[in-house]
Design a protein around this motif. Structure first.
Motif, PDB file in Angstrom:
ATOM      1  N   LEU A   2      -1.761   5.096   6.960  1.00  0.00           N
ATOM      2  CA  LEU A   2      -1.798   3.769   6.323  1.00  0.00           C
ATOM      3  C   LEU A   2      -1.536   2.757   7.384  1.00  0.00           C
ATOM      4  CD1 LEU A   2       0.213   4.185   3.039  1.00  0.00           C
ATOM      5  CD2 LEU A   2      -2.176   3.362   3.166  1.00  0.00           C
ATOM      6  N   TYR A  22      -3.731  -0.625   8.668  1.00  0.00           N
ATOM      7  CA  TYR A  22      -3.268  -1.941   8.510  1.00  0.00           C
ATOM      8  C   TYR A  22      -2.809  -2.323  10.180  1.00  0.00           C
ATOM      9  CZ  TYR A  22      -3.419  -1.994   3.547  1.00  0.00           C
ATOM     10  OH  TYR A  22      -3.781  -1.826   2.366  1.00  0.00           O
ATOM     11  N   THR A  65       2.356   2.171  -3.437  1.00  0.00           N
ATOM     12  CA  THR A  65       1.336   2.920  -4.473  1.00  0.00           C
ATOM     13  C   THR A  65       1.196   4.318  -4.113  1.00  0.00           C
ATOM     14  OG1 THR A  65      -0.664   2.661  -2.707  1.00  0.00           O
ATOM     15  CG2 THR A  65       0.047   0.733  -4.633  1.00  0.00           C
ATOM     16  N   GLN A  66       1.880   5.062  -3.010  1.00  0.00           N
ATOM     17  CA  GLN A  66       1.609   6.279  -2.753  1.00  0.00           C
ATOM     18  C   GLN A  66       2.892   6.849  -3.601  1.00  0.00           C
ATOM     19  OE1 GLN A  66      -0.805   7.419  -0.635  1.00  0.00           O
ATOM     20  NE2 GLN A  66      -1.544   5.288  -0.677  1.00  0.00           N
ATOM     21  N   ALA A 112       0.828  -1.137  -0.062  1.00  0.00           N
ATOM     22  CA  ALA A 112       0.163  -0.062  -0.030  1.00  0.00           C
ATOM     23  C   ALA A 112       0.997   1.308   0.079  1.00  0.00           C
ATOM     24  CB  ALA A 112      -0.854  -0.009   1.327  1.00  0.00           C
TER      25      ALA A 112
END
Length: 482
Positions: free
Chosen positions: A436, A440, A285-286, A282
């Motif tokens: 994030l 998570y 992807t930033q 994740a």
């Protein structure tokens, strides 16, 4: 046989350290002997006969900060050598001030000559005059000590900021330090007053009363010698300060073998478990996140323990730091390859391969290492690891420590740290990563640091040393110039 744990023992009052050490040695034979046989296939006696050794050492808890030379302490420890160094500088400053007093007193000798002559004429003995002049010196020393305590009380907050300490004035009022201060007062009074006292009382009454007193060659030579000593000390301190500043510049500009800029380090990532890889993906992807990598060790923060390794056909063990990391560690941390390659997803056999550093290759006496094997030990006995690459040396610890022989192992499971290389504004990066993390990691605490700041913390003690040394040097030169 792991060595990454520190064990604290509380012993009975009056017990000797030697007695406790002998009991621990007995426990080592009892419990480590079977471990050696299981891991290394030999008895503890055979292990010792081949030149290896395994044991525990003791150090008093209060000695760790200044006297420990062990690696991987809980935090960067101090150094007793610095305490000795500043004690010597303090002594030099006191001596310079004493010389000033001596020179001023002897320079005023003509003015006090009539006093000495009249006192001798009226029956004063030389011993009485010596006592008087020494008493004057002791009074000056005592008043200076009182004034110094007042200055310390006023300047202590500034000094704490400069030195990075949290000293309190009340600690100076302990009985031990007050006795020490009184001893210094007496010593300084004696040092500063002895020569003037004996010099002033050496005048002859007849010469004094006839007005023929003038400074003798001996007095002038002594004063000149003392001034030369002052300037020699000042020049020495100036040179030492210049050397320290060169060292500071070296530390700040030294190539550490990695790129410490724009790297954020997340701690406690071992608690993520199955969420570790989704969190990493994740983040990648930033925008602004260049690379991310899990590892059990991180430069400037944590180093894994060392384990014995040997090459085939040799019975000599080499202590090697184990560094567990995933496929992206090289890119994230900015390490450079000297030869071979790093771990790759295209090679499933890399799970039993290692990448070593130059320090290990040099210790083994190899000019090339790729394709060779190193043998480590686990519960199944001796295990071969194929070397697929060599990374250029990088610093895990302070530059005061040499780069230790290191072997990197592939680890794709849970790890202690997640290093993240970014290109955005640091504040924006932290905000993105924190959101994030909460998604998570649930209720796990969000703890992070920046790699460049972690390294700065390692070198902070040297920087403070330089600042303190400079301050005391300026003080010494100022006093000498008086």
């Amino acid at each position: 046989m792991n060595n990454y744990l520190a064990t604290y023992l509380k012993i009975h009052k009056g017990s000797s350290q030697q007695t406790v050490k002998s009991k621990i040695d007995d426990l080592t034979i009892k419990y480590i002997g079977p471990e050696v046989e299981r891991f290394m296939g030999m008895s503890l006696d055979q292990f010792k006969q081949q030149g290896s050794r395994f044991g525990y050492t003791l150090i008093p808890l209060t000695d760790i900060h200044l006297h420990s030379n062990y690696q991987a302490e809980i935090e960067p420890q101090g150094d007793i050598q610095y305490v000795y160094l500043f004690s010597v500088i303090a002594a030099f400053i006191l001596i310079i001030a004493c010389i000033n007093f001596m020179n001023l007193a002897t320079a005023r000798s003509a003015g006090r000559a009539k006093e000495v002559g009249l006192r001798k004429t009226l029956g004063s003995l030389s011993s009485h005059l010596v006592t008087q002049f020494l008493a004057e010196s002791f009074v000056f020393s005592f008043l200076a000590a009182v004034l110094a305590l007042g200055i310390v009380y006023t300047m202590l907050p500034f000094f704490n900021t400069l030195a990075g300490k949290e000293l309190v004035f009340e600690s100076l009022l302990s009985s031990k330090l007050l006795i020490l201060l009184l001893g210094i007062v007496v010593l300084v009074g004696l040092m500063a007053g002895s020569y003037p006292a004996f010099y002033l009382t050496s005048f002859r009454v007849t010469e004094v009363l006839k007005g023929k007193v003038r400074e003798g060659m001996k007095g002038g030579a002594v004063r000149s010698g003392l001034v030369v000593f002052q300037f020699a000390v000042s020049i020495f301190l100036i040179i030492a300060t210049a050397v320290i500043f060169q060292q500071m510049r070296y530390v700040q500009n030294k190539n550490l073998g990695l790129n410490r800029n724009n790297v954020l380090v997340l701690s406690n990532t071992q608690h993520l478990r199955s969420g570790a890889e989704p969190l990493k993906q994740a983040m990648l992807t930033q925008s602004g996140i260049v690379a991310a990598s899990y590892s059990n060790s991180i430069p400037a923060l944590n180093t894994e323990g060392a384990s014995p390794f040997r090459i085939e056909g040799s019975e000599e063990d080499h202590l090697v730091v184990r560094y567990f990391a995933d496929y992206d560690q090289l890119e994230t941390m900015g390490y450079s390859l000297r030869e071979g390659r790093y771990f790759s997803r295209d090679f499933p056999a890399d799970s039993s391969a290692i990448v070593i550093n130059e320090a290990l290759m040099n210790e083994l006496g190899w000019k090339e290492a790729v394709g060779k094997e190193l043998f480590g030990f686990n519960r199944g006995g001796r295990v071969p690891y194929k070397i697929i690459g060599v990374v250029k040396d990088f610093h895990f610890e302070s530059l005061r420590n040499n780069v230790r022989p290191t072997a990197m192992f592939l680890n794709t499971g849970a790890a202690n740290y997640l290093a993240i290389r970014f290109s955005n504004n640091p504040r924006e990066t932290v905000s993105t990563i924190e959101s994030l993390w909460k998604q998570y990691a649930g209720n796990q605490p969000f703890e992070y640091s920046f790699l460049d700041q972690d390294f700065d913390a390692l070198f902070r003690s040297e920087q403070r040393l330089g600042n303190l040394f400079t301050t005391f040097t300026v003080l010494a030169i100022f006093i000498a110039s008086l």
